[in-house]
Design a protein around this motif. Structure first.
Motif, short mmCIF file in Angstrom:
data_model
loop_
_atom_site.label_atom_id
_atom_site.label_comp_id
_atom_site.label_asym_id
_atom_site.label_seq_id
_atom_site.Cartn_x
_atom_site.Cartn_y
_atom_site.Cartn_z
N CYS A 83 0.76 -1.05 0.02
CA CYS A 83 -0.11 0.11 -0.06
C CYS A 83 0.83 1.15 0.11
CB CYS A 83 -0.95 0.08 1.39
SG CYS A 83 -2.19 -1.43 1.16
N SER A 84 2.28 1.08 -0.17
CA SER A 84 2.92 2.31 -0.28
C SER A 84 2.84 3.03 -1.50
CB SER A 84 4.58 2.07 0.22
OG SER A 84 4.86 1.09 -0.72
N ARG A 85 3.29 4.10 -1.55
CA ARG A 85 3.09 4.76 -2.70
C ARG A 85 4.24 5.15 -3.76
NH1 ARG A 85 -1.89 7.31 -2.14
NH2 ARG A 85 -2.46 7.08 0.02
N GLY A 86 4.56 3.84 -4.24
CA GLY A 86 5.82 3.61 -5.38
C GLY A 86 5.36 4.47 -6.21
N PRO A 87 6.24 5.30 -7.07
CA PRO A 87 5.91 6.23 -8.34
C PRO A 87 5.55 5.30 -9.24
CG PRO A 87 8.39 5.95 -7.81
CD PRO A 87 7.65 5.29 -6.71
N SER A 88 5.88 4.09 -9.59
CA SER A 88 5.57 3.29 -10.84
C SER A 88 4.86 2.26 -10.55
CB SER A 88 7.03 3.17 -11.62
OG SER A 88 7.63 2.14 -10.43
N ALA A 89 4.54 1.72 -9.33
CA ALA A 89 3.84 0.39 -9.04
C ALA A 89 2.15 0.72 -9.60
CB ALA A 89 3.83 -0.02 -7.41
N PRO A 90 1.73 -0.22 -10.31
CA PRO A 90 0.54 -0.20 -10.60
C PRO A 90 -0.44 -0.52 -9.60
CG PRO A 90 1.44 -2.10 -11.63
CD PRO A 90 2.43 -1.59 -10.78
N PHE A 91 -1.85 0.34 -9.87
CA PHE A 91 -2.80 -0.21 -8.97
C PHE A 91 -3.17 -1.43 -9.20
CE2 PHE A 91 -4.05 4.60 -8.65
CZ PHE A 91 -3.04 4.86 -7.78
N MET A 92 -3.69 -2.20 -8.03
CA MET A 92 -4.41 -3.32 -8.28
C MET A 92 -6.04 -3.07 -8.67
SD MET A 92 -3.29 -6.37 -5.55
CE MET A 92 -2.65 -7.63 -6.29
N THR A 93 -6.45 -3.98 -9.40
CA THR A 93 -7.71 -3.98 -9.78
C THR A 93 -8.51 -5.11 -9.63
OG1 THR A 93 -7.58 -4.72 -12.16
CG2 THR A 93 -7.09 -2.33 -11.63
N PRO A 94 -9.77 -5.07 -9.61
CA PRO A 94 -10.70 -6.36 -9.30
C PRO A 94 -10.21 -7.40 -10.60
CG PRO A 94 -11.86 -4.38 -9.24
CD PRO A 94 -10.70 -3.87 -9.76
N LYS A 95 -9.67 -6.97 -11.71
CA LYS A 95 -9.05 -8.13 -12.60
C LYS A 95 -7.98 -8.99 -11.79
CE LYS A 95 -8.40 -6.99 -17.38
NZ LYS A 95 -7.84 -6.16 -18.18
N ASP A 96 -7.18 -8.46 -10.78
CA ASP A 96 -6.27 -9.17 -10.04
C ASP A 96 -6.86 -9.90 -8.94
OD1 ASP A 96 -3.77 -7.86 -11.24
OD2 ASP A 96 -4.62 -6.05 -10.19
N TRP A 97 -8.03 -9.50 -8.45
CA TRP A 97 -8.73 -10.15 -7.42
C TRP A 97 -10.29 -10.34 -7.95
CZ3 TRP A 97 -7.26 -7.31 -2.19
CH2 TRP A 97 -5.91 -7.42 -2.06
N PRO A 98 -10.51 -10.87 -8.84
CA PRO A 98 -11.85 -11.12 -9.36
C PRO A 98 -12.89 -11.34 -8.06
CG PRO A 98 -10.48 -12.78 -10.01
CD PRO A 98 -9.80 -12.00 -9.36
N MET A 99 -12.56 -12.03 -7.27
CA MET A 99 -13.74 -12.04 -6.14
C MET A 99 -14.08 -10.80 -5.65
SD MET A 99 -10.20 -12.85 -5.57
CE MET A 99 -8.93 -12.46 -4.55
N LEU A 100 -13.51 -9.75 -5.82
CA LEU A 100 -14.05 -8.38 -5.41
C LEU A 100 -15.07 -7.53 -6.51
CD1 LEU A 100 -10.98 -6.72 -3.54
CD2 LEU A 100 -12.61 -8.13 -2.57
#
Ligand SMILES: Nc1ncnc2c1ncn2[C@@H]1O[C@H](COP(=O)(O)OP(=O)(O)O)[C@@H](O)[C@H]1O
Ligand SMILES: Nc1ccn([C@@H]2O[C@H](COP(=O)(O)OP(=O)(O)O)[C@@H](O)[C@H]2O)c(=O)n1
Length: 471
Positions: A83-100
């Motif tokens: 959850c840190s704010r790394g400059p280049s890290a992409p956000f996770m989306t429900p594609k990564d966690w389809p259960m959400l």
């Protein structure tokens, strides 16, 4: 309205509220309007502001940590996030966690690092309670660590995926966690309006209160698996001393640990004889007992097993303990067995039914989830023999097909161990055990296909023994 989306209630709101008792009454009323807001208010009231300092530091620490969830039906590999704010890290989306995706919630529960025996027992009992209280949820193993100091910061826990049809999962989860007031960290995860995922950190201190909220970022799989680091510190023992330390630590609550320790031969290194030591390994019902008995009579050998008879009366006690204590018992069993083997090898060849390879292969397979591609790479140090343990001259691994093995278990009609039931139900686990056996080194296992009739298997074993041992 989801628990995760409720903003923190103001102090004024709290003043308006009636007593905690009245709130809890409303909470337990199914279908009560504003149920989740009430849930939060209830936790807020109970927790108070006493630990605001600790909250601030834990949320900072939280932001730099990486979370890793074991492979599961949605993800064949472990998945990593932070959850840190790394400059280049992409956000996770429900594609990564389809259960959400359908507005569901997920939770992580981490157990703060403490004395290792106590922490391991807490992990075990919490896992059991979560499975009982949330029987329809998927409860996965989770680890969390700081990338700067992986082994020192490693914490274990669970990642919980309740089904959509279980709207009160969060309430049930909190009810369980309330019983563990110290050292438990709860986070919830939910989908945001732009398909991003949010993590909410909850303060658990006699209650639960949201203390921080951050976007979840994806982290690439690290080169060296934190799950392997985790088993090395919590279930694998590469020296007698290390395993004995664990049983010493737990002996005040498990008196049998003292009995096991009393059986450890104090004089080392062991004085070995000149006759060869041959270990027979394999999954249950591959024919180990049948073959070891035949070899015993053909070679006029001594037949021993690990864990040895002198400590096997306490096996069920240790089997029901945390992985740390259970595996310490089996590890020590190998060393106690080694003293018997060394003595017996002075007068005849020695055949051993299961030894260190069993302890290591089952531990690795139990602690590492998913397919065999998730196992530590070939030649990894988890596959090495402990320096201070008697080394056999030959290790034979018996393999049979899944169908034949299950057929033999049924025919035998004996009681299966819990792990064996799991093996039957979970062929991936069986594959991991067998693959871990095959990756062991120094000594490596020589494989015999044990599907043919017993006489054929015996002849093959005798041929291998003749080739590799001085008999
Ligand atoms: N080569 C074989 N062919 C057919 N059945 C076998 C063979 N070896 C063992 N069995 C039978 O399979 C069952 C399991 O064998 P066992 O030696 O008890 O396995 P393990 O000790 O590995 O659990 C027993 O009923 C045994 O008689
Ligand atoms: N040396 C040993 C022997 C057994 N074990 C454990 O004991 C289990 C096998 O026990 P079992 O009762 O099925 O063994 P057998 O009936 O095959 O002799 C494995 O699952 C291992 O977890 C171990 O860890 N180390």
């Amino acid at each position: 309205m989801d628990l995760a989306f409720v903003s923190s209630p103001s102090r004024n709101t709290m003043k308006v509220l009636a007593s905690v008792g009245a709130l809890s009454q409303m909470l337990l009323t199914p279908g009560c309007r504003g149920h989740k807001l009430l849930l939060q208010l209830y936790f807020y009231t109970r927790s108070g502001l006493a630990n605001s300092r600790r909250m601030a530091s834990s949320s900072l620490d939280q932001k730099s940590r990486i979370f890793a969830v074991e492979p599961n039906i949605y993800s064949p590999n472990p998945f990593y996030f932070t959850c840190s704010r790394g400059p280049s890290a992409p956000f996770m989306t429900p594609k990564d966690w389809p259960m959400l995706d359908q507005g569901g919630l997920a939770f992580s529960v981490c157990i703060a690092k403490g004395a290792r025996v106590k922490t391991a027992s807490l992990h075990k009992s919490l896992g059991q309670e979560l499975s009982q209280q949330l029987p329809d949820s998927e409860i996965l193993r989770l680890i969390s660590y700081s990338p700067e100091n992986l082994p020192g910061s490693l914490e274990k826990g669970f990642f919980i995926l309740p089904p959509h049809s279980c709207p009160d999962a969060q309430k049930r989860l909190c009810k369980v966690l309330m019983k563990y007031p110290q050292g438990i960290q709860l986070c919830s995860y939910s989908k945001g309006e732009e398909h991003e995922i949010w993590q909410c950190l909850w303060e658990l201190n006699g209650g639960a209160k949201e203390t921080a909220r951050s976007r979840v970022l994806r982290v690439e799989e690290p080169v060296s698996s934190p799950f392997v680091d985790s088993i090395k510190g919590s279930a694998m023992f590469y020296s007698l001393e290390d395993a004995c330390d664990v049983l010493e630590e737990c002996s005040s609550v498990i008196p049998e640990a003292k009995e096991v320790l009393a059986s450890v031969q104090p004089h080392r290194p062991l004085d070995e004889g000149r006759f060869p030591v041959i270990v027979i390994e394999g999954l249950d019902a591959t024919g180990k007992s049948t073959l070891t008995e035949s070899l015993r009579s053909h070679l006029n050998a001594a037949l021993l097993k690990s864990p040895p008879d002198c400590i096997s009366q306490w096996r069920t006690i240790f089997d029901s303990e945390s992985a740390l204590i259970k595996r310490a018992y089996y590890a020590i069993g190998n060393y106690i067995g080694a003293a018997e083997i060394a003595k017996a090898s002075k007068t005849s060849p020695v055949i051993v039914d299961r030894f260190w390879h069993s302890t290591a292969a089952y531990t690795i397979a139990t602690e590492m989830g998913g397919g065999i591609h998730n196992l530590p790479d070939h030649h990894h140090d988890v596959y090495q023999w402990p320096e201070d343990l008697l080394r056999p001259d030959l290790v034979i691994l018996l393999t049979v097909s899944d169908e034949e093995r299950i057929h033999r278990i049924r025919k035998r009609g004996l009681q299966e161990t819990k792990e064996e039931r799991e093996l039957e139900a979970n062929s991936m686990f069986r594959q991991r055990v067998e693959e871990a056996y095959k990756r062991m080194e120094n000594p490596a296992c020589l494989i015999i296909d044990a599907s043919p009739p017993m006489a054929v298997v015996l002849q093959e074993a005798l041929a291998l023994i003749k080739k590799h041992c001085d008999i």
